[in-house]
Design a protein around this motif. Structure first.
Motif, PDB file in Angstrom:
ATOM      1  N   PRO A 124       0.821  -1.221   0.000  1.00 36.92           N
ATOM      2  CA  PRO A 124       0.000   0.000   0.000  1.00 36.92           C
ATOM      3  C   PRO A 124       0.849   1.264   0.000  1.00 36.92           C
ATOM      4  CG  PRO A 124      -0.624  -1.484   1.781  1.00 36.92           C
ATOM      5  CD  PRO A 124       0.642  -2.001   1.194  1.00 36.92           C
ATOM      6  N   LYS A 125       0.286   2.298  -0.599  1.00 40.48           N
ATOM      7  CA  LYS A 125       0.932   3.610  -0.606  1.00 40.48           C
ATOM      8  C   LYS A 125       0.333   4.457   0.512  1.00 40.48           C
ATOM      9  CE  LYS A 125       1.034   3.135  -5.589  1.00 40.48           C
ATOM     10  NZ  LYS A 125       0.256   1.916  -5.470  1.00 40.48           N
ATOM     11  N   ALA A 126       1.051   5.483   0.922  1.00 40.53           N
ATOM     12  CA  ALA A 126       0.569   6.372   1.978  1.00 40.53           C
ATOM     13  C   ALA A 126      -0.781   6.975   1.583  1.00 40.53           C
ATOM     14  CB  ALA A 126       1.583   7.485   2.228  1.00 40.53           C
ATOM     15  N   ASN A 127      -1.722   6.945   2.503  1.00 47.06           N
ATOM     16  CA  ASN A 127      -3.059   7.516   2.355  1.00 47.06           C
ATOM     17  C   ASN A 127      -3.928   6.811   1.319  1.00 47.06           C
ATOM     18  OD1 ASN A 127      -2.451   9.594   4.286  1.00 47.06           O
ATOM     19  ND2 ASN A 127      -1.245  10.547   2.663  1.00 47.06           N
ATOM     20  N   GLU A 128      -3.501   5.651   0.867  1.00 42.85           N
ATOM     21  CA  GLU A 128      -4.282   4.891  -0.104  1.00 42.85           C
ATOM     22  C   GLU A 128      -5.540   4.324   0.564  1.00 42.85           C
ATOM     23  OE1 GLU A 128      -3.424   1.484  -3.496  1.00 42.85           O
ATOM     24  OE2 GLU A 128      -1.992   1.747  -1.869  1.00 42.85           O
ATOM     25  N   VAL A 129      -6.576   4.132  -0.226  1.00 41.57           N
ATOM     26  CA  VAL A 129      -7.796   3.489   0.245  1.00 41.57           C
ATOM     27  C   VAL A 129      -7.866   2.109  -0.394  1.00 41.57           C
ATOM     28  CG1 VAL A 129     -10.310   3.582   0.315  1.00 41.57           C
ATOM     29  CG2 VAL A 129      -8.988   5.696   0.516  1.00 41.57           C
ATOM     30  N   ILE A 130      -7.770   1.079   0.436  1.00 40.65           N
ATOM     31  CA  ILE A 130      -7.868  -0.306  -0.007  1.00 40.65           C
ATOM     32  C   ILE A 130      -9.266  -0.792   0.366  1.00 40.65           C
ATOM     33  CG2 ILE A 130      -7.014  -2.660   0.274  1.00 40.65           C
ATOM     34  CD1 ILE A 130      -4.999  -0.792  -1.065  1.00 40.65           C
ATOM     35  N   THR A 131     -10.004  -1.302  -0.622  1.00 44.09           N
ATOM     36  CA  THR A 131     -11.348  -1.801  -0.364  1.00 44.09           C
ATOM     37  C   THR A 131     -11.355  -3.322  -0.451  1.00 44.09           C
ATOM     38  OG1 THR A 131     -12.349   0.207  -1.256  1.00 44.09           O
ATOM     39  CG2 THR A 131     -13.761  -1.731  -1.113  1.00 44.09           C
ATOM     40  N   LEU A 132     -11.940  -3.934   0.560  1.00 40.83           N
ATOM     41  CA  LEU A 132     -12.202  -5.370   0.573  1.00 40.83           C
ATOM     42  C   LEU A 132     -13.699  -5.496   0.303  1.00 40.83           C
ATOM     43  CD1 LEU A 132     -10.251  -6.305   3.839  1.00 40.83           C
ATOM     44  CD2 LEU A 132      -9.363  -6.077   1.520  1.00 40.83           C
ATOM     45  N   LYS A 133     -14.060  -5.908  -0.902  1.00 41.93           N
ATOM     46  CA  LYS A 133     -15.463  -5.919  -1.324  1.00 41.93           C
ATOM     47  C   LYS A 133     -15.958  -7.352  -1.489  1.00 41.93           C
ATOM     48  CE  LYS A 133     -18.613  -4.194  -4.851  1.00 41.93           C
ATOM     49  NZ  LYS A 133     -18.718  -3.529  -6.151  1.00 41.93           N
ATOM     50  N   TYR A 134     -17.034  -7.673  -0.793  1.00 40.85           N
ATOM     51  CA  TYR A 134     -17.665  -8.980  -0.917  1.00 40.85           C
ATOM     52  C   TYR A 134     -18.430  -8.990  -2.229  1.00 40.85           C
ATOM     53  CZ  TYR A 134     -19.767 -13.289   0.902  1.00 40.85           C
ATOM     54  OH  TYR A 134     -20.150 -14.580   1.103  1.00 40.85           O
ATOM     55  N   THR A 135     -17.934  -9.731  -3.194  1.00 40.43           N
ATOM     56  CA  THR A 135     -18.393  -9.633  -4.580  1.00 40.43           C
ATOM     57  C   THR A 135     -18.979 -10.950  -5.055  1.00 40.43           C
ATOM     58  OG1 THR A 135     -16.647  -8.015  -5.008  1.00 40.43           O
ATOM     59  CG2 THR A 135     -17.612  -9.078  -6.925  1.00 40.43           C
ATOM     60  N   SER A 136     -20.064 -10.845  -5.797  1.00 40.70           N
ATOM     61  CA  SER A 136     -20.706 -12.011  -6.375  1.00 40.70           C
ATOM     62  C   SER A 136     -19.926 -12.497  -7.584  1.00 40.70           C
ATOM     63  CB  SER A 136     -22.135 -11.654  -6.795  1.00 40.70           C
ATOM     64  OG  SER A 136     -22.683 -12.671  -7.599  1.00 40.70           O
ATOM     65  N   THR A 137     -19.689 -13.793  -7.653  1.00 42.22           N
ATOM     66  CA  THR A 137     -19.037 -14.353  -8.832  1.00 42.22           C
ATOM     67  C   THR A 137     -19.951 -14.220 -10.050  1.00 42.22           C
ATOM     68  OG1 THR A 137     -19.846 -16.559  -8.271  1.00 42.22           O
ATOM     69  CG2 THR A 137     -17.632 -15.987  -7.532  1.00 42.22           C
ATOM     70  N   GLN A 138     -21.249 -14.205  -9.842  1.00 42.79           N
ATOM     71  CA  GLN A 138     -22.206 -14.052 -10.937  1.00 42.79           C
ATOM     72  C   GLN A 138     -22.084 -12.660 -11.553  1.00 42.79           C
ATOM     73  OE1 GLN A 138     -23.976 -16.492 -12.207  1.00 42.79           O
ATOM     74  NE2 GLN A 138     -24.786 -15.181 -13.796  1.00 42.79           N
ATOM     75  N   GLN A 139     -21.900 -11.615 -10.737  1.00 40.33           N
ATOM     76  CA  GLN A 139     -21.727 -10.254 -11.270  1.00 40.33           C
ATOM     77  C   GLN A 139     -20.489 -10.183 -12.137  1.00 40.33           C
ATOM     78  OE1 GLN A 139     -21.676  -7.897  -7.693  1.00 40.33           O
ATOM     79  NE2 GLN A 139     -23.835  -7.396  -7.878  1.00 40.33           N
ATOM     80  N   ASP A 140     -19.390 -10.812 -11.702  1.00 42.89           N
ATOM     81  CA  ASP A 140     -18.171 -10.816 -12.508  1.00 42.89           C
ATOM     82  C   ASP A 140     -18.387 -11.548 -13.819  1.00 42.89           C
ATOM     83  OD1 ASP A 140     -16.525  -9.293 -11.000  1.00 42.89           O
ATOM     84  OD2 ASP A 140     -15.118 -10.891 -10.490  1.00 42.89           O
ATOM     85  N   HIS A 141     -19.129 -12.665 -13.763  1.00 41.99           N
ATOM     86  CA  HIS A 141     -19.408 -13.438 -14.967  1.00 41.99           C
ATOM     87  C   HIS A 141     -20.219 -12.601 -15.959  1.00 41.99           C
ATOM     88  CE1 HIS A 141     -20.296 -16.892 -17.476  1.00 41.99           C
ATOM     89  NE2 HIS A 141     -21.589 -16.610 -17.384  1.00 41.99           N
ATOM     90  N   LEU A 142     -21.252 -11.917 -15.461  1.00 41.29           N
ATOM     91  CA  LEU A 142     -22.082 -11.081 -16.336  1.00 41.29           C
ATOM     92  C   LEU A 142     -21.278  -9.912 -16.895  1.00 41.29           C
ATOM     93  CD1 LEU A 142     -25.414 -10.979 -14.316  1.00 41.29           C
ATOM     94  CD2 LEU A 142     -24.949 -12.269 -16.405  1.00 41.29           C
ATOM     95  N   LYS A 143     -20.434  -9.320 -16.057  1.00 36.74           N
ATOM     96  CA  LYS A 143     -19.629  -8.188 -16.489  1.00 36.74           C
ATOM     97  C   LYS A 143     -18.669  -8.609 -17.614  1.00 36.74           C
ATOM     98  CE  LYS A 143     -16.140  -4.991 -14.860  1.00 36.74           C
ATOM     99  NZ  LYS A 143     -15.251  -4.662 -13.776  1.00 36.74           N
ATOM    100  N   SER A 144     -18.041  -9.765 -17.461  1.00 35.88           N
ATOM    101  CA  SER A 144     -17.075 -10.192 -18.480  1.00 35.88           C
ATOM    102  C   SER A 144     -17.775 -10.492 -19.804  1.00 35.88           C
ATOM    103  CB  SER A 144     -16.279 -11.396 -18.009  1.00 35.88           C
ATOM    104  OG  SER A 144     -17.111 -12.526 -17.859  1.00 35.88           O
ATOM    105  N   HIS A 145     -19.027 -10.979 -19.757  1.00 33.97           N
ATOM    106  CA  HIS A 145     -19.768 -11.250 -20.991  1.00 33.97           C
ATOM    107  C   HIS A 145     -20.287  -9.966 -21.627  1.00 33.97           C
ATOM    108  CE1 HIS A 145     -19.073 -15.310 -20.325  1.00 33.97           C
ATOM    109  NE2 HIS A 145     -20.280 -15.818 -20.502  1.00 33.97           N
ATOM    110  N   SER A 146     -20.573  -8.943 -20.820  1.00 32.31           N
ATOM    111  CA  SER A 146     -21.069  -7.685 -21.389  1.00 32.31           C
ATOM    112  C   SER A 146     -19.968  -6.917 -22.091  1.00 32.31           C
ATOM    113  CB  SER A 146     -21.716  -6.828 -20.293  1.00 32.31           C
ATOM    114  OG  SER A 146     -20.721  -6.371 -19.398  1.00 32.31           O
TER     115      SER A 146
END
Length: 137
Positions: free
Chosen positions: A113-135
């Protein structure tokens, strides 16, 4: 006899001041835990200079900010994030690592990480990623 004692005290004071100054070299950053649709929690942590995200998460877990995480160590790839604040990834969800809005291309053990960086840990649906990659086709 007083000179060696004074010299020792001065040396000890110098070491303490040097250690204190070194602690200012730490890399402070923010961790955001995003569990859609409505829960976002913000935390502050730090790593040693050029330290990994993993070190910052360990410090955060040991603090009194109410953050917890679990990981599994892979012999080849290092620590793998499996659970945040009691919510475990599964076949339909995983913990996505982001810097701002950009997905990290390495895991918690390799990312620096860099100073003052914002790191997000996001609980993500595998289905959303699948739909996004197909779109994107």
């Amino acid at each position: 006899m007083k000179k060696p004692v004074l010299l020792s005290a001065a040396l000890l004071l110098l070491v303490c001041v040097w250690q204190s100054a070194r602690s200012n070299d730490n890399t402070y950053f923010k961790v955001v835990v995003n569990t859609p649709p409505f829960s976002i929690k913000n935390y502050n942590t730090f790593t040693a200079p050029n330290g990994s995200l993993f070190g910052g998460l360990i410090r955060l877990k040991m603090s009194d900010q109410g953050f917890d995480f679990e990981y599994k160590v892979n012999d080849d790839y290092g620590p793998f994030l499996i659970s945040v604040n009691g919510l475990t990834g599964n076949s339909s969800h995983y913990w996505q690592l982001l810097s701002g809005i950009t997905s990290l291309d390495v895991g918690i053990g390799c990312y620096l990480p860099k100073a003052n960086e914002v790191i997000t840990l996001k609980y993500t649906s595998t289905q959303q990623d699948h739909l996004k990659s197909h779109s994107d086709l």
